[in-house]
Design a protein around this motif. Structure first.
Motif, PDB file in Angstrom:
ATOM      1  N   PHE A  88      -4.821  -3.198  -5.497  1.00 24.47           N
ATOM      2  CA  PHE A  88      -3.668  -4.074  -5.068  1.00 24.47           C
ATOM      3  C   PHE A  88      -2.459  -3.209  -5.107  1.00 24.47           C
ATOM      4  N   ALA A  89      -1.509  -3.372  -4.419  1.00 24.45           N
ATOM      5  CA  ALA A  89      -0.282  -2.469  -4.162  1.00 24.45           C
ATOM      6  C   ALA A  89       0.813  -3.450  -4.199  1.00 24.45           C
TER       7      ALA A  89
ATOM      8  N   GLY B  23      -1.845   3.217   6.384  1.00 19.87           N
ATOM      9  CA  GLY B  23      -0.996   2.523   7.166  1.00 19.87           C
ATOM     10  C   GLY B  23      -0.421   1.205   6.628  1.00 19.87           C
ATOM     11  N   MET B  24       0.051   1.338   5.268  1.00 21.03           N
ATOM     12  CA  MET B  24       0.593   0.147   4.637  1.00 21.03           C
ATOM     13  C   MET B  24       2.042   0.511   4.074  1.00 21.03           C
ATOM     14  N   ASP B  25       2.648   1.656   4.739  1.00 24.51           N
ATOM     15  CA  ASP B  25       3.978   1.849   4.379  1.00 24.51           C
ATOM     16  C   ASP B  25       5.052   1.173   5.167  1.00 24.51           C
ATOM     17  N   PHE B  26       6.262   0.967   4.588  1.00 25.16           N
ATOM     18  CA  PHE B  26       7.256   0.399   5.334  1.00 25.16           C
ATOM     19  C   PHE B  26       8.598   0.939   4.849  1.00 25.16           C
TER      20      PHE B  26
ATOM     21  N   LYS C  58       3.699  -1.646   1.415  1.00 28.89           N
ATOM     22  CA  LYS C  58       3.403  -3.161   1.685  1.00 28.89           C
ATOM     23  C   LYS C  58       2.813  -3.749   0.648  1.00 28.89           C
ATOM     24  N   ARG C  59       2.766  -5.071   0.297  1.00 26.97           N
ATOM     25  CA  ARG C  59       2.086  -5.874  -0.815  1.00 26.97           C
ATOM     26  C   ARG C  59       0.659  -6.058   0.037  1.00 26.97           C
ATOM     27  N   TYR C  60      -0.287  -5.769  -0.710  1.00 25.72           N
ATOM     28  CA  TYR C  60      -1.701  -6.147  -0.252  1.00 25.72           C
ATOM     29  C   TYR C  60      -2.655  -6.256  -1.309  1.00 25.72           C
ATOM     30  N   SER C  61      -3.923  -6.720  -1.231  1.00 30.95           N
ATOM     31  CA  SER C  61      -4.846  -6.651  -2.208  1.00 30.95           C
ATOM     32  C   SER C  61      -6.244  -6.358  -1.275  1.00 30.95           C
TER      33      SER C  61
END
Length: 160
Positions: free
Chosen positions: A38-39, A110-113, A125-128
């Motif tokens: 998770f991030a 591809g999870m940057d913002f 970005k927040r993900y798991s």
């Protein structure tokens, strides 16, 4: 960059654990194990500190009982900050606290913002995700990148 999707392998982009010179490749860390990754947008930020990380610390035993062998948290901060945050949250010995100081891993999936207005730099970005055999099996990315819904431990646990 296309965001990582179910079925995709983890990229071989270095993260860091505890110290700047201690490189960790997430794909190697997980290997053939079953893992939760998770991030968060940033260590010591309110939602990450009050809800996101503590939820995974609290769910540690339940995740392990479901066959999860590795739990890793990624934050776009330097390794010293990420380690201090993990220690403060009681994550030591439970969650691998990994630093992505230049957001290279985060960009590769591809999870940057652009969080410059609030946090001064690009963040995650927040993900798991559930990862098995080095590939993404389930992915829960917050629709707005920063919310506190689908990426939280209780949601992931309910899907195992």
């Amino acid at each position: 960059m296309r965001a990582i999707q179910v079925g995709d392998p983890l990229p071989s982009v270095p993260l860091f654990e505890k110290f700047p010179g201690n490189e960790v490749l997430l794909a190697d860390l997980i290997g053939t194990k079953k893992a939760v990754v998770f991030a968060v947008p940033g260590a010591f930020t309110p939602g990450c500190t009050r809800v996101h990380l503590p939820g995974y610390v609290d769910a540690y035993d339940k995740l392990r009982s479901k066959g999860i062998e590795v739990i890793a948290c990624i934050a776009v901060n330097d390794p010293f900050v990420v380690t201090a945050w993990g220690n403060a949250a009681g994550a030591t010995g439970k969650i691998r606290m990994l630093s992505d100081p230049r957001a290279e891993f985060t960009k590769a999936i591809g999870m940057d913002f652009d969080a410059r207005p609030l946090l001064g730099t690009v963040r995650s970005k927040r993900y798991s995700m559930l990862v098995e055999q080095g590939k993404v099996v389930q992915l829960f990315a917050e629709p707005d990148g920063g919310g506190l819904t689908c990426s939280l431990a209780p949601n992931l646990l309910s899907r195992l």
